[in-house]
Write a protein that holds these residues in place. Structure first.
Motif, mmCIF file in Angstrom:
data_model
loop_
_atom_site.group_PDB
_atom_site.id
_atom_site.type_symbol
_atom_site.label_atom_id
_atom_site.label_comp_id
_atom_site.label_asym_id
_atom_site.label_seq_id
_atom_site.Cartn_x
_atom_site.Cartn_y
_atom_site.Cartn_z
ATOM 1 N N ASN A 48 -12.697 14.713 11.689
ATOM 2 C CA ASN A 48 -10.847 15.571 11.824
ATOM 3 C C ASN A 48 -9.942 14.799 12.560
ATOM 4 O OD1 ASN A 48 -9.736 16.946 13.207
ATOM 5 N ND2 ASN A 48 -10.517 17.388 15.428
ATOM 6 N N LYS A 49 -9.031 15.097 11.127
ATOM 7 C CA LYS A 49 -7.782 14.836 11.265
ATOM 8 C C LYS A 49 -6.435 15.130 11.630
ATOM 9 C CE LYS A 49 -7.420 14.744 5.609
ATOM 10 N NZ LYS A 49 -6.591 14.827 4.293
ATOM 11 N N LEU A 50 -5.944 14.817 12.521
ATOM 12 C CA LEU A 50 -5.194 14.911 13.766
ATOM 13 C C LEU A 50 -3.904 14.487 12.695
ATOM 14 C CD1 LEU A 50 -7.225 12.121 16.560
ATOM 15 C CD2 LEU A 50 -6.726 14.591 15.606
ATOM 16 N N ALA A 51 -3.184 14.080 12.758
ATOM 17 C CA ALA A 51 -1.476 13.744 11.249
ATOM 18 C C ALA A 51 -1.689 13.064 9.587
ATOM 19 C CB ALA A 51 -0.349 12.914 12.090
ATOM 20 N N THR A 52 -1.004 13.335 9.197
ATOM 21 C CA THR A 52 -1.231 13.206 7.541
ATOM 22 C C THR A 52 0.474 12.802 7.647
ATOM 23 O OG1 THR A 52 -3.383 14.612 7.343
ATOM 24 C CG2 THR A 52 -1.325 13.555 5.645
ATOM 25 N N ASN A 53 0.555 11.787 7.073
ATOM 26 C CA ASN A 53 1.968 11.215 6.210
ATOM 27 C C ASN A 53 2.111 11.774 5.166
ATOM 28 O OD1 ASN A 53 4.333 9.762 6.437
ATOM 29 N ND2 ASN A 53 3.624 7.802 6.653
ATOM 30 N N LYS A 54 2.975 12.658 4.931
ATOM 31 C CA LYS A 54 3.771 13.310 3.708
ATOM 32 C C LYS A 54 4.246 12.606 3.086
ATOM 33 C CE LYS A 54 1.726 17.973 4.989
ATOM 34 N NZ LYS A 54 2.297 19.815 5.389
ATOM 35 N N LYS A 55 4.949 12.695 4.098
ATOM 36 C CA LYS A 55 6.606 11.697 3.254
ATOM 37 C C LYS A 55 6.414 10.234 2.664
ATOM 38 C CE LYS A 55 10.973 9.095 4.405
ATOM 39 N NZ LYS A 55 11.721 8.725 5.929
ATOM 40 N N ALA A 56 4.489 9.296 3.385
ATOM 41 C CA ALA A 56 4.431 8.306 2.803
ATOM 42 C C ALA A 56 4.109 8.691 1.094
ATOM 43 C CB ALA A 56 3.107 7.848 2.804
ATOM 44 N N TYR A 57 3.138 9.981 1.016
ATOM 45 C CA TYR A 57 2.792 10.430 -0.446
ATOM 46 C C TYR A 57 3.729 10.722 -1.500
ATOM 47 C CZ TYR A 57 -1.842 10.484 1.689
ATOM 48 O OH TYR A 57 -3.289 9.822 1.692
ATOM 49 N N HIS A 58 5.042 11.068 -0.727
ATOM 50 C CA HIS A 58 6.127 11.260 -1.422
ATOM 51 C C HIS A 58 7.052 10.235 -2.238
ATOM 52 C CE1 HIS A 58 9.486 13.898 -2.861
ATOM 53 N NE2 HIS A 58 9.973 13.033 -2.210
ATOM 54 N N GLU A 59 6.674 9.300 -1.482
ATOM 55 C CA GLU A 59 8.317 7.728 -1.027
ATOM 56 C C GLU A 59 7.530 6.182 -2.233
ATOM 57 O OE1 GLU A 59 11.249 7.297 -0.454
ATOM 58 O OE2 GLU A 59 11.079 10.030 0.175
ATOM 59 N N TYR A 60 5.420 6.830 -1.820
ATOM 60 C CA TYR A 60 5.272 5.518 -2.446
ATOM 61 C C TYR A 60 3.881 6.163 -3.506
ATOM 62 C CZ TYR A 60 7.179 3.825 1.480
ATOM 63 O OH TYR A 60 8.594 2.729 2.243
ATOM 64 N N PHE A 61 3.157 5.357 -3.879
ATOM 65 C CA PHE A 61 1.839 5.257 -4.740
ATOM 66 C C PHE A 61 1.222 4.379 -4.145
ATOM 67 C CE2 PHE A 61 4.695 5.365 -8.928
ATOM 68 C CZ PHE A 61 4.441 6.799 -8.985
ATOM 69 N N VAL A 62 -0.286 5.344 -4.094
ATOM 70 C CA VAL A 62 -1.344 5.098 -3.519
ATOM 71 C C VAL A 62 -2.274 3.910 -3.980
ATOM 72 C CG1 VAL A 62 -3.051 5.322 -1.336
ATOM 73 C CG2 VAL A 62 -0.693 6.224 -1.180
ATOM 74 N N ILE A 63 -1.928 2.848 -3.997
ATOM 75 C CA ILE A 63 -3.181 1.928 -4.713
ATOM 76 C C ILE A 63 -4.704 2.429 -4.232
ATOM 77 C CG2 ILE A 63 -3.649 -0.097 -6.182
ATOM 78 C CD1 ILE A 63 -0.599 1.157 -6.508
ATOM 79 N N GLU A 64 -4.700 1.917 -2.894
ATOM 80 C CA GLU A 64 -5.962 1.826 -1.971
ATOM 81 C C GLU A 64 -5.944 2.035 -0.616
ATOM 82 O OE1 GLU A 64 -9.420 -1.126 -1.781
ATOM 83 O OE2 GLU A 64 -7.919 -1.872 -2.534
ATOM 84 N N SER A 65 -6.884 2.609 0.225
ATOM 85 C CA SER A 65 -6.719 2.962 1.452
ATOM 86 C C SER A 65 -7.793 2.821 2.205
ATOM 87 C CB SER A 65 -7.317 4.918 1.096
ATOM 88 O OG SER A 65 -6.677 5.500 2.550
ATOM 89 N N PHE A 66 -7.756 1.761 3.162
ATOM 90 C CA PHE A 66 -8.566 1.117 4.252
ATOM 91 C C PHE A 66 -8.434 2.332 5.253
ATOM 92 C CE2 PHE A 66 -6.380 -1.691 1.360
ATOM 93 C CZ PHE A 66 -7.675 -2.321 1.307
#
Length: 195
Positions: A48-66
């Protein structure tokens, strides 16, 4: 065992057969549509997603997620479940072998009175030591950063998706904007063609 019974119940409804082979659950999918419905149900039921950081996807390339746990007080959890969290300015650092999230704003809980904490207090993230050491090495050697991507419930626990990210240049952002515009135009054109 309770989870397996729930899967079995959903599987019977959607047309998926679950067989137990040597202690391992094997899914036999009878219809493609039922498989898609089953996956959607799993996502809705267990994450159940509570919050998403949309700015992070705009400002950065996400290499890996933990995935990391987070240390919270009771009123903070209630506030997060009510939607009172902002990840926009949040960032993660490693101090003395611990992951620390800073600038994550959790609004005070309305009915929390004296139990409310400072909305911008530093919070500890919970990960295994070897994962923290791996992240630390990647940050120091490759010039990357750690950013919280989303906050979600996994069962009854609040989890944070921490992204190992590399910053975007201005031209990268322009390319992404151009791709989004092109995709939007294609979808609009396809919609008009269907009419």
């Amino acid at each position: 065992e309770i989870i397996m019974r729930a899967f079995y119940g959903v599987a019977l409804i959607t047309g998926i057969v679950i067989m137990n082979v040597h202690g391992i659950a094997v899914l036999s999918i009878l219809h493609k549509a039922s498989a898609a419905l089953f996956i959607v149900l799993l996502i809705v039921l267990f994450i159940n997603k509570l919050a998403t950081n949309k700015k992070a996807y705009h400002e950065y390339f996400v290499i890996e997620s933990f995935e990391a746990g987070i240390s919270l007080s009771g009123t903070e959890v209630k506030s997060i479940r009510a939607g009172g969290v902002n990840l926009k300015e949040a960032w993660v650092t490693i101090d003395d072998g611990e992951l620390i999230v800073k600038q994550m704003h959790i609004s005070p809980y309305e009915k929390g009175n004296i139990f409310n904490r400072d909305p911008l207090r530093v919070r500890r993230l919970l990960m295994h030591k070897r994962e923290i050491m791996k992240l630390s090495a990647a940050i120091q050697q490759q010039g990357m950063t750690l950013v919280p991507l989303e906050l979600y419930l996994s069962g009854s626990r609040v989890k944070v998706a921490v992204g190992l990210c590399r910053g975007k240049k201005l031209y990268d952002k322009r390319d992404d904007a151009a791709k989004r515009d092109m995709q939007r135009d294609i979808e609009r054109h396809m919609k008009e063609q269907r009419r």
